[in-house]
Design an enzyme around this catalytic site. Structure first.
Site, PDB file in Angstrom:
ATOM      1  N   CYS A  44       0.833  -1.201   0.000  1.00  0.00           N
ATOM      2  CA  CYS A  44       0.000   0.000   0.000  1.00  0.00           C
ATOM      3  C   CYS A  44       0.873   1.258   0.000  1.00  0.00           C
ATOM      4  O   CYS A  44       1.424   1.633  -1.024  1.00  0.00           O
ATOM      5  CB  CYS A  44      -0.969  -0.043   1.185  1.00  0.00           C
ATOM      6  N   HIS A 178      -3.749  -5.059   0.468  1.00  0.00           N
ATOM      7  CA  HIS A 178      -3.216  -5.556   1.748  1.00  0.00           C
ATOM      8  C   HIS A 178      -3.231  -7.087   1.780  1.00  0.00           C
ATOM      9  O   HIS A 178      -4.205  -7.704   2.229  1.00  0.00           O
ATOM     10  CB  HIS A 178      -4.037  -4.998   2.910  1.00  0.00           C
ATOM     11  N   GLU A 180      -1.802  -9.061   3.707  1.00  0.00           N
ATOM     12  CA  GLU A 180      -1.825  -9.621   5.061  1.00  0.00           C
ATOM     13  C   GLU A 180      -3.242 -10.003   5.493  1.00  0.00           C
ATOM     14  O   GLU A 180      -3.429 -10.843   6.380  1.00  0.00           O
ATOM     15  CB  GLU A 180      -1.217  -8.641   6.071  1.00  0.00           C
TER      16      GLU A 180
END
Length: 206
Positions: A44, A178, A180
């Site tokens: 990001c 993202h 994650e």
């Protein structure tokens, strides 16, 4: 100094963030990783800093910046108010509901055939979760790609840069989303697994 802090690292990851504080140090970290062949993963904000670093230090756009940091004559990164979700265009203004200009949720991206990220995913298109307000400005694509930083994944309409990578580097990837959010301890996201693998390879070389 950045060189003193990063000389012995095997990988550099710049995660999501906001605001100008610390951004110059992140840009210096990107440059150090790029110049020394250290695996770099920009998530990001980290992808945005990689774009600004390339624009400033390789493309000669010295005033390259983000409108998140204030007015700039070279908005490499800017506030995006419209994008495509599926077959529909979403348009939001600063004062609108639904998070205002926040681009939040799952969006598709089309990967460049033969790119590192396409190889990592093993698929031509992907769907990843986003949470951000600022995007890389596609108008600077030609200038930035001439530096070797390729736009290796775009939104289906070809307007929003979603992934980037350097072909002249052992492992250098930036993503606007993202990963994650889709990673688990025993089921890591393929980008994290690849990045850690590159860092391990780096550790064996130094």
């Amino acid at each position: 100094m950045i060189s003193e802090r990063l000389t012995n690292v095997h990988g550099v990851l710049v995660p999501g963030a906001f605001g100008e504080r610390g951004s110059e140090g992140m840009i210096q970290s990107v440059r150090f990783a790029r110049e020394h062949g250290i695996p770099y993963f920009g998530i990001c904000f980290g992808m945005q800093m990689a774009m600004i670093e390339a624009a400033r230090n390789l493309a000669g756009i010295k005033k390259a910046s983000s409108t998140e940091f204030g007015p700039t004559s070279e908005p490499i990164v800017g506030l995006m108010t419209e994008w495509v979700r599926g077959n529909e265009k979403e348009i939001r203004g600063e004062g609108d509901n639904l998070g205002g200009t926040m681009r939040c949720g799952a969006y598709e991206a089309v990967l460049t055939p033969g790119s590192r990220v396409a190889e990592i995913y093993g698929a031509p298109t992907i769907s990843e979760r986003h949470r951000h307000r600022y995007e890389v400005n596609i108008a600077y694509r030609d200038a930035i790609e001439k530096t070797g930083l390729r736009f290796s994944g775009l939104s289906p309409d070809g307007v929003l840069p979603e992934l980037c990578e350097r072909e002249d580097h052992p492992w250098f990837v930036g993503v606007q989303f993202h990963p994650e959010l889709k990673s688990r301890p025993f089921d890591p996201h393929p980008l994290f697994a690849s990045f850690i693998g590159a860092a391990r390879n780096r550790s064996r070389l130094v």
